[in-house]
Design a protein around this motif. Structure first.
Motif, PDB file in Angstrom:
ATOM      1  N   ARG A 178       0.837  -1.195   0.000  1.00 58.48           N
ATOM      2  CA  ARG A 178       0.000   0.000   0.000  1.00 58.48           C
ATOM      3  C   ARG A 178       0.875   1.248   0.000  1.00 58.48           C
ATOM      4  O   ARG A 178       1.709   1.439   0.876  1.00 58.48           O
ATOM      5  N   PRO A 179       0.692   2.105  -1.004  1.00 55.17           N
ATOM      6  CA  PRO A 179       1.494   3.339  -1.062  1.00 55.17           C
ATOM      7  C   PRO A 179       0.991   4.368  -0.046  1.00 55.17           C
ATOM      8  O   PRO A 179      -0.160   4.302   0.398  1.00 55.17           O
ATOM      9  N   PRO A 180       1.844   5.304   0.324  1.00 53.13           N
ATOM     10  CA  PRO A 180       1.415   6.366   1.240  1.00 53.13           C
ATOM     11  C   PRO A 180       0.239   7.136   0.632  1.00 53.13           C
ATOM     12  O   PRO A 180       0.206   7.396  -0.563  1.00 53.13           O
ATOM     13  N   GLY A 181      -0.728   7.444   1.459  1.00 52.91           N
ATOM     14  CA  GLY A 181      -1.897   8.187   0.994  1.00 52.91           C
ATOM     15  C   GLY A 181      -3.085   7.317   0.664  1.00 52.91           C
ATOM     16  O   GLY A 181      -4.211   7.796   0.639  1.00 52.91           O
ATOM     17  N   LEU A 182      -2.849   6.034   0.409  1.00 54.49           N
ATOM     18  CA  LEU A 182      -3.961   5.119   0.161  1.00 54.49           C
ATOM     19  C   LEU A 182      -4.473   4.639   1.512  1.00 54.49           C
ATOM     20  O   LEU A 182      -3.699   4.123   2.320  1.00 54.49           O
ATOM     21  N   PRO A 183      -5.749   4.821   1.789  1.00 55.30           N
ATOM     22  CA  PRO A 183      -6.259   4.433   3.113  1.00 55.30           C
ATOM     23  C   PRO A 183      -6.193   2.927   3.330  1.00 55.30           C
ATOM     24  O   PRO A 183      -6.102   2.152   2.379  1.00 55.30           O
ATOM     25  N   GLU A 184      -6.230   2.538   4.601  1.00 55.50           N
ATOM     26  CA  GLU A 184      -6.223   1.112   4.937  1.00 55.50           C
ATOM     27  C   GLU A 184      -7.531   0.439   4.523  1.00 55.50           C
ATOM     28  O   GLU A 184      -7.564  -0.761   4.301  1.00 55.50           O
ATOM     29  N   ARG A 185      -8.598   1.227   4.465  1.00 54.27           N
ATOM     30  CA  ARG A 185      -9.904   0.662   4.134  1.00 54.27           C
ATOM     31  C   ARG A 185     -10.659   1.624   3.223  1.00 54.27           C
ATOM     32  O   ARG A 185     -10.635   2.834   3.412  1.00 54.27           O
ATOM     33  N   VAL A 186     -11.336   1.047   2.216  1.00 53.65           N
ATOM     34  CA  VAL A 186     -12.215   1.811   1.333  1.00 53.65           C
ATOM     35  C   VAL A 186     -13.617   1.236   1.506  1.00 53.65           C
ATOM     36  O   VAL A 186     -13.802   0.022   1.412  1.00 53.65           O
ATOM     37  N   SER A 187     -14.590   2.097   1.772  1.00 55.85           N
ATOM     38  CA  SER A 187     -15.970   1.660   1.938  1.00 55.85           C
ATOM     39  C   SER A 187     -16.810   2.188   0.795  1.00 55.85           C
ATOM     40  O   SER A 187     -16.733   3.372   0.451  1.00 55.85           O
ATOM     41  N   VAL A 188     -17.601   1.308   0.192  1.00 55.38           N
ATOM     42  CA  VAL A 188     -18.515   1.679  -0.881  1.00 55.38           C
ATOM     43  C   VAL A 188     -19.922   1.463  -0.341  1.00 55.38           C
ATOM     44  O   VAL A 188     -20.286   0.344   0.021  1.00 55.38           O
ATOM     45  N   LEU A 189     -20.702   2.544  -0.286  1.00 51.75           N
ATOM     46  CA  LEU A 189     -22.009   2.494   0.362  1.00 51.75           C
ATOM     47  C   LEU A 189     -23.165   2.609  -0.628  1.00 51.75           C
ATOM     48  O   LEU A 189     -23.167   3.490  -1.488  1.00 51.75           O
ATOM     49  N   GLY A 190     -24.145   1.729  -0.480  1.00 54.32           N
ATOM     50  CA  GLY A 190     -25.437   1.870  -1.146  1.00 54.32           C
ATOM     51  C   GLY A 190     -25.438   1.825  -2.655  1.00 54.32           C
ATOM     52  O   GLY A 190     -26.337   2.376  -3.275  1.00 54.32           O
ATOM     53  N   ILE A 191     -24.488   1.176  -3.276  1.00 54.46           N
ATOM     54  CA  ILE A 191     -24.444   1.084  -4.731  1.00 54.46           C
ATOM     55  C   ILE A 191     -25.196  -0.180  -5.147  1.00 54.46           C
ATOM     56  O   ILE A 191     -24.920  -1.265  -4.636  1.00 54.46           O
ATOM     57  N   ASN A 192     -26.145  -0.042  -6.073  1.00 52.39           N
ATOM     58  CA  ASN A 192     -26.879  -1.243  -6.497  1.00 52.39           C
ATOM     59  C   ASN A 192     -26.285  -1.879  -7.750  1.00 52.39           C
ATOM     60  O   ASN A 192     -26.630  -2.999  -8.094  1.00 52.39           O
ATOM     61  N   SER A 193     -25.385  -1.182  -8.440  1.00 50.11           N
ATOM     62  CA  SER A 193     -24.668  -1.780  -9.565  1.00 50.11           C
ATOM     63  C   SER A 193     -23.385  -0.996  -9.802  1.00 50.11           C
ATOM     64  O   SER A 193     -23.324   0.204  -9.530  1.00 50.11           O
ATOM     65  N   LEU A 194     -22.394  -1.707 -10.317  1.00 49.34           N
ATOM     66  CA  LEU A 194     -21.110  -1.078 -10.632  1.00 49.34           C
ATOM     67  C   LEU A 194     -20.654  -1.544 -12.005  1.00 49.34           C
ATOM     68  O   LEU A 194     -20.748  -2.735 -12.312  1.00 49.34           O
ATOM     69  N   PRO A 195     -20.161  -0.641 -12.824  1.00 49.97           N
ATOM     70  CA  PRO A 195     -19.597  -1.047 -14.115  1.00 49.97           C
ATOM     71  C   PRO A 195     -18.384  -1.948 -13.911  1.00 49.97           C
ATOM     72  O   PRO A 195     -17.700  -1.879 -12.887  1.00 49.97           O
ATOM     73  N   THR A 196     -18.111  -2.769 -14.886  1.00 53.62           N
ATOM     74  CA  THR A 196     -16.995  -3.715 -14.824  1.00 53.62           C
ATOM     75  C   THR A 196     -15.674  -3.019 -14.519  1.00 53.62           C
ATOM     76  O   THR A 196     -14.873  -3.518 -13.718  1.00 53.62           O
ATOM     77  N   ALA A 197     -15.430  -1.877 -15.145  1.00 57.28           N
ATOM     78  CA  ALA A 197     -14.161  -1.169 -14.924  1.00 57.28           C
ATOM     79  C   ALA A 197     -13.999  -0.776 -13.455  1.00 57.28           C
ATOM     80  O   ALA A 197     -12.891  -0.851 -12.904  1.00 57.28           O
ATOM     81  N   TYR A 198     -15.078  -0.382 -12.805  1.00 55.12           N
ATOM     82  CA  TYR A 198     -15.002  -0.010 -11.392  1.00 55.12           C
ATOM     83  C   TYR A 198     -14.755  -1.237 -10.527  1.00 55.12           C
ATOM     84  O   TYR A 198     -14.001  -1.188  -9.552  1.00 55.12           O
ATOM     85  N   LEU A 199     -15.411  -2.352 -10.871  1.00 56.58           N
ATOM     86  CA  LEU A 199     -15.191  -3.593 -10.131  1.00 56.58           C
ATOM     87  C   LEU A 199     -13.747  -4.063 -10.273  1.00 56.58           C
ATOM     88  O   LEU A 199     -13.144  -4.521  -9.295  1.00 56.58           O
ATOM     89  N   GLU A 200     -13.188  -3.942 -11.476  1.00 50.47           N
ATOM     90  CA  GLU A 200     -11.787  -4.319 -11.685  1.00 50.47           C
ATOM     91  C   GLU A 200     -10.860  -3.454 -10.830  1.00 50.47           C
ATOM     92  O   GLU A 200      -9.881  -3.950 -10.264  1.00 50.47           O
ATOM     93  N   THR A 201     -11.174  -2.171 -10.724  1.00 49.15           N
ATOM     94  CA  THR A 201     -10.366  -1.265  -9.915  1.00 49.15           C
ATOM     95  C   THR A 201     -10.468  -1.633  -8.440  1.00 49.15           C
ATOM     96  O   THR A 201      -9.453  -1.685  -7.731  1.00 49.15           O
ATOM     97  N   LEU A 202     -11.682  -1.922  -7.972  1.00 43.48           N
ATOM     98  CA  LEU A 202     -11.850  -2.329  -6.574  1.00 43.48           C
ATOM     99  C   LEU A 202     -11.133  -3.646  -6.296  1.00 43.48           C
ATOM    100  O   LEU A 202     -10.542  -3.824  -5.234  1.00 43.48           O
ATOM    101  N   GLN A 203     -11.172  -4.557  -7.245  1.00 42.37           N
ATOM    102  CA  GLN A 203     -10.468  -5.830  -7.074  1.00 42.37           C
ATOM    103  C   GLN A 203      -8.960  -5.606  -6.959  1.00 42.37           C
ATOM    104  O   GLN A 203      -8.303  -6.194  -6.105  1.00 42.37           O
ATOM    105  N   ALA A 204      -8.401  -4.756  -7.805  1.00 37.79           N
ATOM    106  CA  ALA A 204      -6.971  -4.458  -7.738  1.00 37.79           C
ATOM    107  C   ALA A 204      -6.630  -3.749  -6.422  1.00 37.79           C
ATOM    108  O   ALA A 204      -5.604  -4.035  -5.802  1.00 37.79           O
ATOM    109  N   LEU A 205      -7.506  -2.839  -5.979  1.00 33.47           N
ATOM    110  CA  LEU A 205      -7.286  -2.148  -4.706  1.00 33.47           C
ATOM    111  C   LEU A 205      -7.338  -3.117  -3.535  1.00 33.47           C
ATOM    112  O   LEU A 205      -6.652  -2.921  -2.530  1.00 33.47           O
TER     113      LEU A 205
END
Length: 170
Positions: free
Chosen positions: A107-134
């Motif tokens: 984890r690089p400096p500045g990236l939080p230890e935890r990312v929370s995604v609230l109340g999303i009922n769908s996510l595009p594939t590109a966003y899911l890929e980014t969350l998976q990499a994160l």
């Protein structure tokens, strides 16, 4: 940004006025625009900009392929002309970001230890890929909407219930 929908609509309108009659790829557009007045031309430009805006979110793979010179239909040709800008579009930025994320080992400096995604009922594939990499670098918490007391996997349709009841009687 030159790729915001409103700005993109005006840029598209300008490109529609510059279409070459000899270009086979854009012939369908020229055919449509032959008898179009100024309002109809802007309406078409707005609709094209709206579609490209949706592609930036839901079909970045198409735009990246078109950027690479693949496909010769009118959308790809028009997109390449719009994408020849010094400021990269969101799909390219997301692809670059994802590529850099995949090379990181910690984890690089500045990236939080935890990312929370609230109340999303769908996510595009590109966003899911980014969350998976994160997720390889920090904790990802998804808080999804579920407006039901019961577990959705156990809910059955009337047809399923009737079929189940019929099987027990036989």
């Amino acid at each position: 940004s030159p790729f915001d929908k409103g700005v993109l609509a005006w840029r598209t309108l300008r490109l529609l006025d510059e279409l070459e009659p000899e270009d086979e790829a854009t012939a369908p557009l020229l055919g449509y625009l032959t008898d179009a007045d100024a309002f109809e031309r802007f309406e078409l430009a707005w609709k094209i900009a709206d579609v490209f805006d949706q592609y930036l979110v839901y079909r970045p793979d198409w735009l990246n392929r078109w950027d690479a010179g693949q496909d010769g239909h009118w959308q790809a040709v028009l997109w390449r002309k719009l994408a020849m800008h010094r400021i990269p579009h969101r799909a390219r930025l997301q692809q670059d970001f994802l590529g850099k994320l995949k090379t990181l080992k910690k984890r690089p400096p500045g990236l939080p230890e935890r990312v929370s995604v609230l109340g999303i009922n769908s996510l595009p594939t590109a966003y899911l890929e980014t969350l998976q990499a994160l997720s390889k670098l920090c904790q990802i918490d998804l808080y999804l909407l579920n407006p039901c007391r019961q577990y959705w996997g156990l809910i059955q349709t009337e047809r399923e219930i009737a079929r189940h009841c019929g099987e027990e009687e036989a």
